[in-house]
Design a protein around this motif. Structure first.
Motif, mmCIF file in Angstrom:
data_model
loop_
_atom_site.group_PDB
_atom_site.id
_atom_site.type_symbol
_atom_site.label_atom_id
_atom_site.label_comp_id
_atom_site.label_asym_id
_atom_site.label_seq_id
_atom_site.Cartn_x
_atom_site.Cartn_y
_atom_site.Cartn_z
ATOM 1 N N SER A 109 0.779 -1.295 -0.009
ATOM 2 C CA SER A 109 -0.144 -0.033 -0.083
ATOM 3 C C SER A 109 0.811 1.330 0.008
ATOM 4 O O SER A 109 2.016 1.384 0.099
ATOM 5 C CB SER A 109 -1.033 0.030 1.236
ATOM 6 N N VAL A 110 0.089 2.353 -0.112
ATOM 7 C CA VAL A 110 0.897 3.727 -0.178
ATOM 8 C C VAL A 110 1.581 3.808 1.205
ATOM 9 O O VAL A 110 2.800 4.015 1.407
ATOM 10 C CB VAL A 110 -0.088 4.858 -0.690
ATOM 11 N N THR A 111 0.906 3.596 2.296
ATOM 12 C CA THR A 111 1.345 3.768 3.585
ATOM 13 C C THR A 111 2.582 2.556 3.858
ATOM 14 O O THR A 111 3.545 3.051 4.357
ATOM 15 C CB THR A 111 0.409 3.458 4.841
ATOM 16 N N GLU A 112 2.627 1.451 3.498
ATOM 17 C CA GLU A 112 3.546 0.504 3.541
ATOM 18 C C GLU A 112 4.917 1.093 3.200
ATOM 19 O O GLU A 112 5.995 0.933 3.321
ATOM 20 C CB GLU A 112 3.247 -0.914 3.186
ATOM 21 N N ASN A 113 4.440 1.492 1.671
ATOM 22 C CA ASN A 113 5.747 2.137 0.759
ATOM 23 C C ASN A 113 6.445 3.218 1.582
ATOM 24 O O ASN A 113 7.851 3.255 1.573
ATOM 25 C CB ASN A 113 5.344 2.295 -0.408
ATOM 26 N N ILE A 114 5.765 4.217 2.025
ATOM 27 C CA ILE A 114 6.111 5.363 2.707
ATOM 28 C C ILE A 114 7.101 4.911 3.846
ATOM 29 O O ILE A 114 8.116 5.654 4.211
ATOM 30 C CB ILE A 114 4.937 6.416 3.037
ATOM 31 N N PHE A 115 6.730 4.231 4.692
ATOM 32 C CA PHE A 115 7.437 3.626 5.860
ATOM 33 C C PHE A 115 8.063 2.347 5.820
ATOM 34 O O PHE A 115 8.693 1.940 6.895
ATOM 35 C CB PHE A 115 6.372 3.660 7.157
ATOM 36 N N LEU A 116 8.526 2.090 4.646
ATOM 37 C CA LEU A 116 9.146 0.803 4.345
ATOM 38 C C LEU A 116 10.514 0.937 5.061
ATOM 39 O O LEU A 116 11.345 1.918 4.935
ATOM 40 C CB LEU A 116 9.406 0.399 3.054
ATOM 41 N N GLY A 117 10.648 0.115 6.044
ATOM 42 C CA GLY A 117 12.500 -0.009 6.562
ATOM 43 C C GLY A 117 12.162 0.782 7.877
ATOM 44 O O GLY A 117 13.165 0.787 8.642
ATOM 45 N N HIS A 118 11.284 1.550 8.198
ATOM 46 C CA HIS A 118 11.115 2.551 9.429
ATOM 47 C C HIS A 118 9.767 2.422 9.820
ATOM 48 O O HIS A 118 9.107 3.445 10.283
ATOM 49 C CB HIS A 118 11.640 3.863 9.533
ATOM 50 N N ARG A 132 -1.456 5.350 8.748
ATOM 51 C CA ARG A 132 -2.448 5.905 7.659
ATOM 52 C C ARG A 132 -2.514 7.378 8.008
ATOM 53 O O ARG A 132 -2.490 8.170 7.209
ATOM 54 C CB ARG A 132 -3.331 5.309 7.724
ATOM 55 N N ARG A 133 -2.497 7.714 9.226
ATOM 56 C CA ARG A 133 -2.706 9.350 9.617
ATOM 57 C C ARG A 133 -1.646 10.147 9.281
ATOM 58 O O ARG A 133 -1.747 11.149 8.608
ATOM 59 C CB ARG A 133 -2.992 9.187 11.291
ATOM 60 N N ARG A 134 -0.239 9.518 9.493
ATOM 61 C CA ARG A 134 0.982 10.369 9.160
ATOM 62 C C ARG A 134 0.943 10.285 7.466
ATOM 63 O O ARG A 134 1.185 11.123 6.968
ATOM 64 C CB ARG A 134 2.033 9.578 9.611
ATOM 65 N N SER A 150 -4.220 3.676 1.741
ATOM 66 C CA SER A 150 -4.360 1.840 1.797
ATOM 67 C C SER A 150 -4.326 1.752 0.274
ATOM 68 O O SER A 150 -4.611 0.447 -0.163
ATOM 69 C CB SER A 150 -5.747 1.837 2.186
ATOM 70 N N ALA A 151 -4.117 2.519 -0.706
ATOM 71 C CA ALA A 151 -4.274 2.031 -2.346
ATOM 72 C C ALA A 151 -2.825 1.260 -2.592
ATOM 73 O O ALA A 151 -1.851 1.497 -1.792
ATOM 74 C CB ALA A 151 -4.148 3.469 -3.171
ATOM 75 N N GLU A 152 -3.214 0.350 -3.373
ATOM 76 C CA GLU A 152 -2.151 -0.382 -3.816
ATOM 77 C C GLU A 152 -1.227 0.133 -4.786
ATOM 78 O O GLU A 152 -1.774 0.734 -5.707
ATOM 79 C CB GLU A 152 -2.627 -1.709 -4.260
ATOM 80 N N VAL A 153 0.133 0.398 -4.509
ATOM 81 C CA VAL A 153 0.858 1.167 -5.251
ATOM 82 C C VAL A 153 1.174 0.807 -6.826
ATOM 83 O O VAL A 153 1.112 1.740 -7.616
ATOM 84 C CB VAL A 153 2.325 1.437 -4.608
ATOM 85 N N GLY A 154 1.115 -0.439 -6.999
ATOM 86 C CA GLY A 154 1.030 -1.006 -8.299
ATOM 87 C C GLY A 154 -0.010 -0.447 -9.277
ATOM 88 O O GLY A 154 -0.155 -0.342 -10.447
#
Length: 514
Positions: A109-118, A132-134, A150-154
């Motif tokens: 998701s968009v959130t998972e990509n943004i915080f990937l690794g932290h 998601r709020r951040r 929550s959108a899937e980045v693909g």
């Protein structure tokens, strides 16, 4: 006191650089990629780095990002020498990098990509709601609060993925953000929004290293410029307002280069029709698109990002299955959604994302060139590598590929030379209709001129060409005729020499208002 008796203004404090690079060097297998690069970046400034493809910009970026360890020289942060042995070291200091090739992960998701690794976690449990709020806060800052966390980045467009990449950099609380060709896949509105965000960031004291081949952008957003040529700094920290375009081109190339297009040589009116598109439609993307392209003609599709340009090329090529209409090549109607049928009929596509969609980066040049013609070099199920290399070398020499070594990995080539590899693939195949999506994306001003000349040369040999570019000036300069699109609708078709950039934009803006 001054002569008028008024107190003199106090001297302005000299601002200490946030980042300093001194005499940086880096070699790969005896080839010197960097040899004495100098750079200093002040807090709150946009420092533009220019150079032709292969000049060493990517190597410099990776040295500053901790991907490569320099062989010599020094990197200083806030006046103190630092060693960036790994990406985590750069991130810990506050250096975040947005690479030209999108580094997002499809499937997340968009959130998972943004915080990937932290990721935000407590007790080993991810705090999804807080993430998601951040994410919403970051997207709002970027002017994209319409993008769902929550959108899937693909499922996002290339421009949407770019926004996610920028949000990821901001999520790291970066003090310096390196942006490598950030506007390459954005339309004019998106670029204006990007510049707005950059100005807000620099207003907060965040520094930006901005890399772009679009010289007009440098004048809009940059404070100072440094130029690299052949791994060496030919100029460092020049004020943007005091440096002319001609000076920048000369510093980048070592010569005066006029960014002009070769003279047009339109096909004769009785030249055979090579490509005919009638009533073509793809649900949700575009509808009722019709045009013809004669042998030896260059036909351009003009429009902003999201207009349906790339989707039309991919549908003509069979990579997307049309929901209406037909595609005919030299009198032969193609089966919808079949790349095999398109290639067999003489169609070739150079995609927008050439690194991820067009090339096998880890494979050698010769294998990339012969990719669509393996059968020609096979006997009894075995490929004849000697014949492959000989054919690839012949094409490399004809297209002035640099370096012309067919054994070199495709990933080591500059953007302009990677584009030549794609052209070589279709030339060796005997392609008669060539579809070019963003043929000069990520290509420097000198190499652009070479690509323009190659495209015109192919047309002169009778190849029918359809070209898409986000730079309207490029479409007008290259094409013989143009089709103008907006939101998947055809607005107009006409001769390129009867249009200019203002006329095309006026059509698009009027179409958007309807």
């Amino acid at each position: 006191m001054t002569a008028s008796g008024a107190p003199a203004a106090p001297p302005q404090p000299v601002q200490r650089p946030l980042l300093e690079v001194r005499n940086l060097s880096k070699s790969f297998a005896g080839v010197r990629a960097l040899r004495g690069v100098e750079l200093d970046v002040l807090p709150g400034e946009v420092h533009c780095v220019l150079g032709q493809n292969g000049a060493g910009k990517s190597t410099l970026i990776k040295a500053l990002s901790g991907v490569y360890v320099p062989d010599g020289g020094e990197i200083r942060w806030n006046g103190e020498p630092v060693e960036l042995a790994r990406p985590a070291d750069a991130l810990a200091l506050g250096i975040a990098t947005m690479y030209q090739e999108l580094d997002v992960v499809d499937g997340l998701s968009v959130t998972e990509n943004i915080f990937l690794g932290h990721e935000d976690a407590r007790g080993g449990v991810l705090r999804i709601r807080d993430g998601r709020r951040r994410t919403r806060e970051l997207l709002a800052l970027l002017g994209h609060d319409d993008l769902s966390p929550s959108a899937e980045v693909g499922s996002l467009s290339a421009a949407g993925k770019q926004i996610v990449s920028l949000a990821r950099a901001l999520s790291r609380n970066a003090r310096l953000i390196i942006m490598d060709e950030p506007s390459a896949i954005l339309d004019s509105g998106e670029v204006a929004n990007l510049f707005r965000v950059i100005r807000e960031l620099t207003g907060q004291g965040i520094a930006v290293v901005y890399i772009s081949h679009r010289l007009e952008e440098i004048r809009q957003i940059g404070n100072r410029i440094s130029v690299i040529k052949d791994g060496y700094s030919t100029a460092s920290s020049l004020p943007v307002v005091e440096t002319s375009r001609a000076d920048l081109v000369r510093l980048m190339t070592g010569r005066d280069v006029a960014n002009v297009f070769p003279p047009r040589k339109p096909p004769s009116s009785d030249a055979p029709v090579a490509l005919q598109v009638e009533g073509l439609g793809l649900a949700g993307s575009f509808r009722d698109v019709s045009f013809t392209v004669r042998a030896g003609e260059i036909f351009g599709l003009a429009g902003l990002v999201g207009s349906g340009r790339s989707e039309i090329l991919e549908t003509v090529y069979g990579a997307r299955r049309a929901t209406s209409g037909t595609v005919t090549v030299e009198g032969r109607t193609l089966r919808p959604g079949s790349v095999r049928a398109a290639v067999n009929a003489g169609l070739g596509l150079s995609p927008e994302e050439r690194k991820s969609q067009g090339l096998l980066l880890e494979e050698p040049i010769y294998r990339n060139v012969t990719l669509s013609t393996f059968a020609r070099f096979a006997r009894h199920g075995w490929l004849n590598e000697r014949a492959e290399k000989a054919a690839a070398r012949k094409q490399a020499e004809a297209l002035q590929l640099s370096p012309p070594d067919p054994d070199r990995a495709a990933r080591t080539l500059s953007g302009g030379n990677q584009q030549k590899v794609l052209l070589a693939r279709w030339l060796i195949h005997g392609t008669r209709v060539l579809l070019l999506d963003e043929p000069t994306r990520g290509v420097d001003v000198g190499a652009k001129t070479e690509i323009y000349a190659l495209i015109r040369s192919l047309a002169a040999q009778g190849v029918a060409i359809v070209v898409v570019s986000s730079e309207i000036e490029e479409v007008i300069g290259l094409a013989d005729r143009i089709l103008v699109l907006d939101a998947g609708r055809v607005l107009a078709t006409g001769n390129a020499d009867e249009m200019d950039e203002h006329a095309v934009l006026d059509l698009v803006l009027k179409g958007s208002a309807q």
